[in-house]
Write an enzyme that holds these catalytic residues in place. Structure first.
Site, PDB file in Angstrom:
ATOM      1  CG  ASP A 118      -1.685  -1.297   1.352  1.00 57.86           C
ATOM      2  OD1 ASP A 118      -2.651  -1.464   0.612  1.00 57.86           O
ATOM      3  OD2 ASP A 118      -1.283  -2.169   2.163  1.00 57.86           O
ATOM      4  CD  GLU A 126      -1.508  -2.419  -7.164  1.00 58.25           C
ATOM      5  OE1 GLU A 126      -2.462  -3.001  -6.627  1.00 58.25           O
ATOM      6  OE2 GLU A 126      -1.587  -1.245  -7.586  1.00 58.25           O
TER       7      GLU A 126
HETATM    8  O1  TRH Z   1       4.617  -6.007   0.397  1.00 53.81           O
HETATM    9  P1  TRH Z   1       3.467  -6.415  -0.447  1.00 53.81           P
HETATM   10  O2  TRH Z   1       3.319  -7.814  -0.765  1.00 53.81           O
HETATM   11  O3  TRH Z   1       2.184  -5.909   0.262  1.00 53.81           O
HETATM   12  C1  TRH Z   1       0.896  -5.656  -0.203  1.00 53.81           C
HETATM   13  C2  TRH Z   1      -0.010  -5.616   0.998  1.00 53.81           C
HETATM   14  O4  TRH Z   1       0.066  -6.824   1.688  1.00 53.81           O
HETATM   15  C3  TRH Z   1      -1.419  -5.340   0.608  1.00 53.81           C
HETATM   16  O5  TRH Z   1      -2.297  -5.531   1.688  1.00 53.81           O
HETATM   17  C4  TRH Z   1      -1.847  -6.167  -0.560  1.00 53.81           C
HETATM   18  O6  TRH Z   1      -3.108  -5.805  -0.940  1.00 53.81           O
HETATM   19  C5  TRH Z   1      -0.881  -5.933  -1.665  1.00 53.81           C
HETATM   20  O7  TRH Z   1       0.417  -6.351  -1.266  1.00 53.81           O
HETATM   21  C6  TRH Z   1      -1.286  -6.563  -2.967  1.00 53.81           C
HETATM   22  O8  TRH Z   1       3.450  -5.601  -1.825  1.00 53.81           O
HETATM   23  P2  TRH Z   1       4.574  -5.259  -2.893  1.00 53.81           P
HETATM   24  O9  TRH Z   1       3.890  -4.713  -4.047  1.00 53.81           O
HETATM   25  O10 TRH Z   1       5.424  -6.405  -3.099  1.00 53.81           O
HETATM   26  O11 TRH Z   1       5.329  -4.065  -2.218  1.00 53.81           O
HETATM   27  C7  TRH Z   1       6.562  -4.107  -1.665  1.00 53.81           C
HETATM   28  C8  TRH Z   1       7.148  -2.719  -1.686  1.00 53.81           C
HETATM   29  O12 TRH Z   1       8.356  -2.728  -0.959  1.00 53.81           O
HETATM   30  C9  TRH Z   1       7.467  -2.226  -3.079  1.00 53.81           C
HETATM   31  O13 TRH Z   1       7.161  -0.851  -3.204  1.00 53.81           O
HETATM   32  C10 TRH Z   1       8.963  -2.390  -3.174  1.00 53.81           C
HETATM   33  C11 TRH Z   1       9.351  -2.117  -1.748  1.00 53.81           C
HETATM   34  N1  TRH Z   1      10.665  -2.617  -1.348  1.00 53.81           N
HETATM   35  C12 TRH Z   1      11.675  -1.702  -1.149  1.00 53.81           C
HETATM   36  O14 TRH Z   1      11.480  -0.498  -1.352  1.00 53.81           O
HETATM   37  N2  TRH Z   1      12.880  -2.156  -0.739  1.00 53.81           N
HETATM   38  C13 TRH Z   1      13.149  -3.469  -0.540  1.00 53.81           C
HETATM   39  O15 TRH Z   1      14.278  -3.818  -0.170  1.00 53.81           O
HETATM   40  C14 TRH Z   1      12.098  -4.408  -0.773  1.00 53.81           C
HETATM   41  C15 TRH Z   1      12.375  -5.867  -0.596  1.00 53.81           C
HETATM   42  C16 TRH Z   1      10.865  -3.949  -1.160  1.00 53.81           C
END
Ligand code: TRH
Length: 384
Positions: free
Chosen positions: A20, A277
């Protein structure tokens, strides 16, 4: 009556993990940088935010990062005067007090509900649909990201694509990145895979397959749920910076970095496993073969979402590759764990086509920008 503030307010409630805030932070930065818009980002969980953006201080109620005003969103602590545009991310729910403040504005703020990304067909019919508030003189517009011209598109930017091209063309930048991780540059025969997933039931089975791989395999695992599963499977500590080895397989636990770091991680690997996402979208912009470990919902509705995306993503592939690709996306998401021998065959068959998957990922990345980037589509709609 009051005049709305000049701000664009973005409201974000962290349900769990980082998706999110990941989406909201990328959108906020893009609106501020590419369109010089004054952005106020309201986030209810600064601790999660600080994990993906080190410059955010989790104990500071109001701070500025990258020119964006970041406010800790506490119950009934919203701005007394709303901004001219109010983006409510993922139906996070605005308070009655704030809705009344919006209703007192003349003109009322443009109230946009930014929805979750999906490739399902119904999205096109719902994008830009509107709904009147039952009591107040307010109307909200539902903005649906998606993969066709009849949707809001996906978050992305030309600048980030150019940064990726520059990174991939420059061995020095790549070497610096590996050095930052405290690792050597992978050898030509080594296969590097980033694994940012949840808790795939088939993980242990896949690790066994990789350990017997004919080529060295390097897994890069951000320190989250999957890393905990790895520790449990090997019955060894696997915390930030740790390294485990079994046969052909080496596993590294990575400390979280900011989003620019995460992008470079995806650009640097041969294959990426992503989830949620934002990481799912970034894997597409990385133009590398990827697997999507979709966020599982209790009612199983995530399978429709997964299938809808795979259908569009794989449409240009020959049928045998479509089947092979889907069977490999399937085991990653399935509750039922395959036999090791079966997964070994399936995985190797997939790997045998790595050059085709790579070409396909590049073709898809080019196609993705054809529908316009989400931020551009959003700004165009607000200024229509
Ligand atoms: O972390 P996610 O799996 O989380 C979300 C929520 O659970 C939500 O409720 C659900 O509806 C949604 O998923 C679909 O989501 P994502 O997209 O994998 O996001 C991770 C974020 O973390 C992304 O912006 C990348 C960031 N990130 C970093 O900035 N640095 C890092 O080292 C890592 C591993 C991730």
């Amino acid at each position: 009556m009051q005049t709305p503030d000049r701000y664009w307010d973005i409201f974000c409630r962290v349900v769990d993990n980082y998706g999110d805030i990941g989406v909201c932070w990328r959108l906020a930065q893009q609106l501020a940088q590419d369109y010089a818009l004054p952005i106020r980002l309201w986030v209810d969980d600064l601790v999660s935010f600080a994990r993906i953006e080190r410059r955010v201080q989790s104990h500071v109620a109001r701070q500025t990062v990258e020119g964006i005003t970041i406010c800790h969103w506490l119950p009934d602590q919203e701005p007394p005067v709303p901004g001219e545009v109010v983006i409510e991310a993922f139906a996070c729910g605005l308070s009655e007090t704030f809705l009344h403040a919006m209703a007192r504005c003349q003109p009322p703020p443009q109230w946009i509900n930014l929805e979750y990304l999906s490739a399902e067909a119904w999205v096109e019919g719902c994008h830009l649909s509107q709904s009147r508030h039952p009591r107040l003189p307010l109307q909200q517009t539902f903005f649906f990201p998606g993969f066709s011209s009849n949707t809001g598109g996906v978050l992305g930017s030309d600048a980030s694509c150019q940064a990726r091209e520059a990174f991939l063309a420059d061995p020095r930048q790549q070497a610096d990145f590996w050095q930052q991780l405290g690792l050597s540059v992978p050898s030509a025969e080594e296969l590097t895979i980033s694994v940012f997933a949840y808790e795939p039931p088939a993980l242990a089975c896949w690790l066994q397959v990789l350990a017997h791989s004919p080529q060295p395999v390097r897994l890069l695992i951000p320190n989250d749920q999957t890393a905990k599963m790895v520790a449990a499977y090997y019955k060894q500590p696997f915390t930030t910076g740790a390294c485990l080895q079994q046969g052909s397989l080496t596993l590294h636990n990575l400390e979280f970095g900011n989003q620019a770091f995460f992008d470079r991680l995806l650009w640097s690997c041969d294959i990426n496993i992503v989830r949620g996402e934002d990481s799912f979208v970034r894997a597409q912009w990385a133009a590398k073969p990827f697997f999507w470990h979709i966020y599982p919902t209790e009612d199983g509705a995530h399978w429709q979402k997964l299938e809808a995306f795979w259908h569009g993503y794989s449409a240009a592939l020959p049928t045998d590759l479509q089947q092979l690709g889907w069977s490999n996306w399937h085991w990653l998401n399935a509750e039922v764990v395959p036999e090791v021998e079966q997964l070994a065959m399936q995985w190797q068959a997939w790997l045998d086509h790595l050059p085709q998957w790579q070409r396909h990922a590049s073709d898809w990345e080019r196609q993705l920008s054809q529908h316009g980037h989400l931020a551009a589509n959003l700004v165009r709609w607000v200024r229509r």
